[in-house]
Write a protein that holds these residues in place. Structure first.
Motif, mmCIF file in Angstrom:
data_model
loop_
_atom_site.group_PDB
_atom_site.id
_atom_site.type_symbol
_atom_site.label_atom_id
_atom_site.label_comp_id
_atom_site.label_asym_id
_atom_site.label_seq_id
_atom_site.Cartn_x
_atom_site.Cartn_y
_atom_site.Cartn_z
ATOM 1 N N ILE A 146 4.952 -1.557 -3.365
ATOM 2 C CA ILE A 146 3.693 -1.692 -2.666
ATOM 3 C C ILE A 146 3.788 -2.878 -1.710
ATOM 4 N N GLY A 147 3.411 -2.665 -0.468
ATOM 5 C CA GLY A 147 3.501 -3.684 0.576
ATOM 6 C C GLY A 147 4.696 -3.500 1.491
ATOM 7 N N ASP A 148 5.685 -2.709 1.052
ATOM 8 C CA ASP A 148 6.854 -2.471 1.887
ATOM 9 C C ASP A 148 6.544 -1.460 2.992
ATOM 10 N N ILE A 149 7.260 -1.588 4.099
ATOM 11 C CA ILE A 149 7.145 -0.669 5.234
ATOM 12 C C ILE A 149 8.554 -0.214 5.558
ATOM 13 N N GLU A 158 7.270 7.391 -5.024
ATOM 14 C CA GLU A 158 6.902 6.643 -6.220
ATOM 15 C C GLU A 158 6.492 5.255 -5.761
ATOM 16 N N LEU A 159 5.253 4.867 -6.030
ATOM 17 C CA LEU A 159 4.743 3.565 -5.628
ATOM 18 C C LEU A 159 4.950 2.577 -6.762
ATOM 19 N N VAL A 160 5.679 1.509 -6.493
ATOM 20 C CA VAL A 160 6.077 0.562 -7.523
ATOM 21 C C VAL A 160 5.400 -0.784 -7.261
ATOM 22 N N ALA A 161 4.700 -1.299 -8.256
ATOM 23 C CA ALA A 161 4.093 -2.624 -8.137
ATOM 24 C C ALA A 161 5.182 -3.678 -8.187
ATOM 25 N N LYS A 162 5.069 -4.681 -7.323
ATOM 26 C CA LYS A 162 6.036 -5.785 -7.338
ATOM 27 C C LYS A 162 5.750 -6.663 -8.542
ATOM 28 N N SER A 163 6.812 -7.040 -9.220
ATOM 29 C CA SER A 163 6.690 -7.939 -10.358
ATOM 30 C C SER A 163 6.496 -9.357 -9.850
ATOM 31 N N GLU A 164 5.705 -10.134 -10.550
ATOM 32 C CA GLU A 164 5.506 -11.534 -10.168
ATOM 33 C C GLU A 164 6.792 -12.337 -10.338
ATOM 34 N N ASN A 165 7.762 -11.794 -11.100
ATOM 35 C CA ASN A 165 9.001 -12.519 -11.373
ATOM 36 C C ASN A 165 10.112 -12.203 -10.387
ATOM 37 N N VAL A 166 9.827 -11.332 -9.395
ATOM 38 C CA VAL A 166 10.864 -10.966 -8.423
ATOM 39 C C VAL A 166 11.130 -12.133 -7.487
ATOM 40 N N ILE A 167 12.400 -12.446 -7.308
ATOM 41 C CA ILE A 167 12.785 -13.568 -6.436
ATOM 42 C C ILE A 167 13.261 -13.041 -5.115
#
Length: 103
Positions: free
Chosen positions: A12-15, A94-103
């Motif tokens: 989500i948020g990617d283009i 498939e829409l994937v939520a970004k994890s808060e732990n992704v660097i």
């Protein structure tokens, strides 16, 4: 029924840019005359274009307003050829939520 091989995952948020190739479907001398693109909630169609054999489109993945994130969203492309034939293609995103732990 949507072909599961046509599933694309997006955060989500990617283009991103995509292309649907119709050259194998088209007969000799036949080209794309018109096309339309429809996107489900959770996807935003940013831009689109075509040439004689392909449809190009840019998608932004958004949070879906009416369903769970893991249900995905569908892009439907319908072309009409210069010979009047109509072909519909669907791709499941498939829409994937970004994890808060992704660097």
């Amino acid at each position: 029924t949507i072909n599961q091989a046509a599933t694309i995952s997006m955060f989500i948020g990617d283009i991103n840019d995509f292309v649907e190739h119709f050259d194998a479907y088209l007969r000799d001398g036949e080209t794309i005359d018109t096309y339309s693109i429809q996107v489900d909630s959770g996807l935003k169609l940013v831009s689109d274009s075509n040439d004689d054999f392909n449809v190009y489109y840019r998608i932004e993945a958004e949070s879906p307003s009416n369903k769970e994130v893991d249900q995905g969203a569908i892009v439907t492309i319908v072309i009409t050829t210069t010979e009047g034939r109509v072909e519909t293609r669907q791709t499941l995103f498939e829409l994937v939520a970004k994890s808060e732990n992704v660097i």
